[in-house]
Motif scaffolding. Sequence first.
Motif, PDB file in Angstrom:
ATOM      1  N   THR A  83       0.787  -1.084   0.079  1.00 13.93           N
ATOM      2  CA  THR A  83      -0.006  -0.207  -0.051  1.00 13.93           C
ATOM      3  C   THR A  83       0.908   1.242  -0.072  1.00 13.93           C
ATOM      4  N   ASP A 185      -0.610  -3.083  -9.732  1.00 14.37           N
ATOM      5  CA  ASP A 185      -0.600  -3.500  -8.223  1.00 14.37           C
ATOM      6  C   ASP A 185      -0.489  -4.966  -8.290  1.00 14.37           C
ATOM      7  N   THR A 208       4.429  -6.705  -2.241  1.00 16.27           N
ATOM      8  CA  THR A 208       4.467  -6.578  -0.777  1.00 16.27           C
ATOM      9  C   THR A 208       5.475  -7.858  -0.547  1.00 16.27           C
ATOM     10  N   LYS A 211       3.531 -11.956   1.389  1.00 15.99           N
ATOM     11  CA  LYS A 211       2.637 -13.063   0.865  1.00 15.99           C
ATOM     12  C   LYS A 211       3.399 -14.075  -0.009  1.00 15.99           C
TER      13      LYS A 211
HETATM   14  C1  LIG Z   1      -4.556  -6.623  -4.647  1.00 17.15           C
HETATM   15  C2  LIG Z   1      -4.041  -6.103  -3.370  1.00 17.15           C
HETATM   16  N1  LIG Z   1      -3.357  -4.842  -3.620  1.00 17.15           N
HETATM   17  C3  LIG Z   1      -2.630  -4.372  -2.238  1.00 17.15           C
HETATM   18  C4  LIG Z   1      -2.858  -4.956  -1.240  1.00 17.15           C
HETATM   19  C5  LIG Z   1      -2.454  -4.026   0.108  1.00 17.15           C
HETATM   20  O1  LIG Z   1      -1.034  -4.839   0.640  1.00 17.15           O
HETATM   21  P1  LIG Z   1      -0.217  -4.524   1.759  1.00 17.15           P
HETATM   22  O2  LIG Z   1      -1.101  -4.987   2.830  1.00 17.15           O
HETATM   23  O3  LIG Z   1       1.057  -5.021   1.833  1.00 17.15           O
HETATM   24  O4  LIG Z   1      -0.342  -3.114   1.828  1.00 17.15           O
HETATM   25  C6  LIG Z   1      -3.577  -6.156  -1.133  1.00 17.15           C
HETATM   26  C7  LIG Z   1      -3.479  -6.949   0.225  1.00 17.15           C
HETATM   27  O5  LIG Z   1      -4.166  -7.800   0.557  1.00 17.15           O
HETATM   28  C8  LIG Z   1      -3.965  -6.947  -2.081  1.00 17.15           C
HETATM   29  O6  LIG Z   1      -4.829  -7.908  -2.139  1.00 17.15           O
END
Ligand SMILES: Cc1ncc(COP(=O)(O)O)c(C=O)c1O
Length: 388
Positions: A83, A185, A208, A211
């Motif tokens: 994020t 993303d 990220t 995951k």
């Molecule tokens: C498609 C997608 N984008 C962004 C995020 C956000 O990731 P983070 O929690 O590392 O900020 C997620 C988290 O589940 C996600 O599924």
Amino acid sequence: MDIQTIRQNTPGVTHVVHFNSAGASLVSQQVLDAQIDYLKNEARFGGYETAAKHKAQLEEFYLEAAKLINASPEEIAFTESATVAWQRAFFSIPFKKGDTILTTKAEYASNFISYLYLKKDKGINIKVIPSNSVGEIDLQKLEESIDESVKLISVTHIPTNGGLVNPAEKIGKLAKKHNILYLLDACQSIGQYPIDVNKIGCHFLSATGRKYLRGPRGTGFLYVNKNVLTSLNPFNLDLHSANWVKPDAYEARTDAKIFETWESGLAAKIGLTQALKEANSFGMDNIWQRVVQLSQYLRSELEKIEDVKVTDIGAVQSGIVTFTTSVKASQLKEALNAKGFNTVVSHKSSTLLDMEDRNLEEVVRASVHYYNTEQEVDDLTAALRQIF
Ligand SMILES: Cc1ncc(COP(=O)(O)O)c(C=O)c1O
């Protein structure tokens, strides 16, 4: 891939059956050790002194992340989450009133909230491109929607709520043809799907650590194509991303570290570097092949259970397997958890447009990684049969 050795190096597999890599994967022993060793050094010798001693090792992060996605190290910034990576990129784009963002049905809530914020703040337009018959973004409709107001194509590669893989490379071709900025993303795809930013043609990619990469929590990274770096307007400048050279002037960095701030969790960065090394050494094609094979096996076994409806869409499907049953998703998740299986519930509000379109309130998400086994899939489906 030598799954048995990989499992021997993954302490979590002896405690749980983990079908939640799309939430946070089980880390390897080596990722765990790298962080503990670093933390011990910080406690013994001091944080700044440990960072100085590990300077070269900390720089390896950029080499490994760049290698994974076929970028150059200067195009990578370390962040604390996907994020943060996504927002730093998005809010650095000099939008003006009347600019349009093109996006998808499967867009992640946090991204869409930022579009809405910018709509309110600057008067930008948001245009959601419909999906085609298999659930991917409709490329023809995407191209038809391009006009001179379009400033950005912003797409979630693999959504949080199911197996869909959006055609990132084909979207990139359209972005290039029409000379439009492209933000991908890749939070749910990094570490499971082979990503080559040159083939995709995106200008920004957010990722990220926790995951599918199997890194620590509180880590992520941003890729920014070097050709666009100097046309952006980052909001996060500090004494790391810029240099205060005169009382009334600063000089900003010209590489992607312009999106970083000075302080960060260095033990976690070291852990993520180890996770990146593992992904690079296994090879993303091998990882993807194994993830697809296991997740297709899970889907086919779930479909044999009368009360289960698999809800995944898309021509290409990832390791994220979702389904509904006559039992409420949250209850089913708890029942599975009591039997030693980790799954999660994906709620409507995380991917509102897609869930509304498909009339779904919530789905159970069982995400598969290469360290899972066919036996674990069989055990999960046997446990589901017992519950019904
Ligand atoms: C498609 C997608 N984008 C962004 C995020 C956000 O990731 P983070 O929690 O590392 O900020 C997620 C988290 O589940 C996600 O599924």
